[in-house]
Design an enzyme around this catalytic site. Structure first.
Site, PDB file in Angstrom:
ATOM      1  N   SER A  80       0.876  -1.151   0.000  1.00 58.56           N
ATOM      2  CA  SER A  80       0.000   0.000   0.000  1.00 58.56           C
ATOM      3  C   SER A  80       0.917   1.205   0.000  1.00 58.56           C
ATOM      4  CB  SER A  80      -0.867  -0.033   1.244  1.00 58.56           C
ATOM      5  OG  SER A  80      -1.957   0.793   1.049  1.00 58.56           O
ATOM      6  N   CYS A  81       0.584   2.180  -0.823  1.00 58.88           N
ATOM      7  CA  CYS A  81       1.593   3.194  -1.092  1.00 58.88           C
ATOM      8  C   CYS A  81       1.552   4.381  -0.151  1.00 58.88           C
ATOM      9  CB  CYS A  81       1.431   3.681  -2.520  1.00 58.88           C
ATOM     10  SG  CYS A  81      -0.258   3.840  -3.018  1.00 58.88           S
ATOM     11  N   ILE A  82       0.461   4.612   0.545  1.00 61.26           N
ATOM     12  CA  ILE A  82       0.346   5.864   1.290  1.00 61.26           C
ATOM     13  C   ILE A  82       1.191   5.867   2.552  1.00 61.26           C
ATOM     14  CG2 ILE A  82      -1.869   6.534   0.405  1.00 61.26           C
ATOM     15  CD1 ILE A  82      -3.107   5.245   2.899  1.00 61.26           C
TER      16      ILE A  82
END
Ligand SMILES: Cc1cc2nc3c(=O)[nH]c(=O)nc-3n(C[C@H](O)[C@H](O)[C@H](O)COP(=O)(O)OP(=O)(O)OC[C@H]3O[C@@H](n4cnc5c(N)ncnc54)[C@H](O)[C@@H]3O)c2cc1C
Lengths: 421, 102
Positions: free
Chosen positions: B100-102
């Site tokens: 997940s990039c956030i």
């Protein structure tokens, strides 16, 4: 005849690009045009404070044109379709515009209609969002007379703008009800599709700790499928249920419908545009660039990110015009304050490769801020962001923060030493 | 780290995800699935193949993308790989853990 550079969207990213390019391009050769549907610019980070009466609605609204340079043409219209092969835009008014270079800066919007039951009987009665001006203002009225009960904050998706805003809302709600002397009447649950309060390990640890301290239950791995208005429960894809009296939803976030219509969206159907994560060039068309919330790059959808991207994109557009390689590379840098309630906030600073770390964040003139730690100074920083946004960020002025993330002041777990890089 | 769950030992990270997805074999997939008490049906295989293909194309994966693949919907995906469908199916398919990039 002049060449045309067109920017779609006069929000945070588009406005910054218009200002920067107007200073850097030869305006004798280039005509810059920016298009948006209306002339109202909202300070979206301010939406967070409206439900609690900390900001008034009027604090977050200005016109778009007051932040745009005179040489840039502002069109009030809507782009209905990008025809990349023809280098043309079709507008709602029926006009067709030709471009030499296009910048897509159309942001992200909530799409509650994606989830069955979300935008039905209870919408703006017992179900609210705070990601829109309307939602935030209506929620303020609701909270004023709410007698308490089960308050559920739910994220429908992981790819949302300002991923820390739901956490901030939760902490501010805790403080708000505490100050009203009714915290014991409110049961707060934070229901998220992630496996913890946040994605990255160190920040999650810190934020989970804050949740515990404030007696807020985190319900992880909950992927919202639907809302049952009659039973007042949210239901996950694996059929878990969480009951609510008041639901604060962060609905699925999507890029503009125009992206879908133009056939340039990503495979997940969320209408974000496949973009090179370093150069910010569109993956499909060489003369199309993408910035801000509407890219599909693995970075946070935040104003601070758009600011760092704008520095990179301005350089790359100049290189593109001069037939030079796009050398400037975006590193995924994000810098976000996280309001934690009672006049304190934490600060995180990270990029594609480095997760948010503890330590100090150097700020010239103002002094170092604490990272991953709730302090009063960070809260002052968060509130100052509004002034910075209106007076410096939008008009593309230099901020006292490096474009690429710096390790100065950050403490790595292994050696507990302040890095000097 | 190496993990031997079939008759060959392959390099994995500490969570058991293959480091090199090209080393994967269907037998490896079957054995990893067994650890999650999943009996692989045709539908499972179709999804696993799709995941591997996307990995080869360099596409970042999400549950919503799988749901939008035309092969399955999110609800069925959860039924086929109960718990964390993308995390588990990725491990079985031999591709890296989705980030997940956030
Ligand atoms: C509640 C909340 C809190 C936030 N807090 C923070 C924070 O603390 N710090 C931070 O850095 N960021 C924060 N953000 C995120 C920040 O506001 C966004 O990341 C930023 O505004 C993104 O800029 P953008 O230009 O990509 O999109 P926007 O600013 O949303 O602009 C997009 C524009 O494109 C226009 N548009 C779309 N489609 C079309 C079309 N077809 N034709 C013409 N025009 C079109 C829209 O009308 C809009 O004006 C927050 C956001 C929210 C909602």
């Amino acid at each position: 005849m002049k060449k045309n550079l067109i920017i779609i969207g006069a929000g945070t990213a588009g406005t910054m690009m218009a200002n920067k390019l107007n200073r850097r391009l030869d305006t004798g050769q280039w005509q810059i045009t920016i298009i948006d549907r209306d002339n109202t610019h909202y300070y979206q980070p301010g939406f967070l404070f409206i439900p609690f009466g900390i900001y008034q609605p009027k604090d977050v609204v200005k016109t778009r044109t007051e932040f745009l340079p005179e040489d840039v043409t502002f069109l009030t219209d809507e782009v209905e379709q990008i025809e990349g092969e023809l280098n043309q835009l079709r507008l709602k008014s029926g006009d067709v515009l030709d471009y030499d270079i296009l910048i897509i800066a159309t942001g992200a919007e909530i799409a509650p209609q994606e989830t069955p039951g979300l935008k039905e009987e209870l919408w703006y009665k017992d179900i609210f969002d705070f990601y829109t001006y309307e939602g935030a203002v209506k929620l303020a009225q609701k909270l004023k007379d709410w007698k308490g009960g089960r308050l559920v904050i739910n994220l429908a998706e992981t790819q949302i703008k300002c991923p820390v805003a739901p956490l901030e809302f939760t902490f501010l709600a805790d403080a708000y009800f505490t100050d009203k002397g009714m915290r014991h009447l409110v049961d707060i649950k934070y229901v998220t599709p992630l496996s913890g309060a946040f994605t990255k390990p160190k920040a999650t640890q810190m934020l989970n700790g804050l949740m515990e301290e404030k007696e807020i239950e985190v319900v992880p791995d909950f992927y919202l499928a639907s809302v049952d208005n009659e039973k007042k429960v949210i239901v996950s894809y694996d059929e878990k249920e969480v009951p609510f009296d008041l639901l604060i939803t962060i609905p699925v976030n999507k890029g503009d419908m125009m992206i879908e219509k133009s056939g340039i969206g990503d495979e997940d159907g969320l209408n974000f545009v496949p973009t090179d994560k370093f150069s910010l060039q569109s993956k499909k068309f060489k003369n199309v660039f993408v910035i801000g919330d509407t890219t599909n790059i693995p970075a946070s959808k935040a104003g601070s990110v758009a600011h760092f991207e704008a520095e990179i994109l301005t350089e790359n557009i100049q290189s593109f015009i001069n037939n030079k390689p796009l050398k400037a590379t975006f590193d995924g840098h994000a810098n976000c304050f996280i309001e934690t309630g009672h006049g304190k906030a934490a600060l995180i600073d990270f990029n594609y490769d480095t997760e948010p770390l503890p330590g100090k964040f150097p700020l010239p003139a103002i002094g170092p801020m604490d990272l991953l730690k709730a302090t009063r100074a960070n809260h002052v920083g968060k509130l100052a962001f509004k002034w910075v946004y209106w007076h410096m960020l939008l008009t593309g002025k230099k901020l006292p923060v490096t474009t690429h993330m710096s390790m100065t002041g950050k403490i790595k777990e292994e050696n507990k030493e302040t890095s000097l890089v | 780290m190496e993990t031997a769950i079939t008759n060959q030992a392959l390099a994995t990270n500490t969570e058991g995800y293959l480091l090199d997805y090209t080393q994967w074999t269907p037998d490896w997939g079957i054995e990893v699935a067994r650890m999650y008490v999943i009996e692989l049906t045709d539908k499972h295989w179709e999804i696993l193949e799709w995941l591997r293909q996307k990995q080869a194309e360099g596409v970042a994966l999400s549950i919503r993308k799988v749901g939008n693949s035309g092969i399955t919907d999110i609800k069925q995906f959860y039924r086929l790989f109960p718990g964390g469908p993308l995390k588990i199916s990725s491990k079985i398919a031999g591709i890296p853990k989705p980030v997940s990039c956030i």
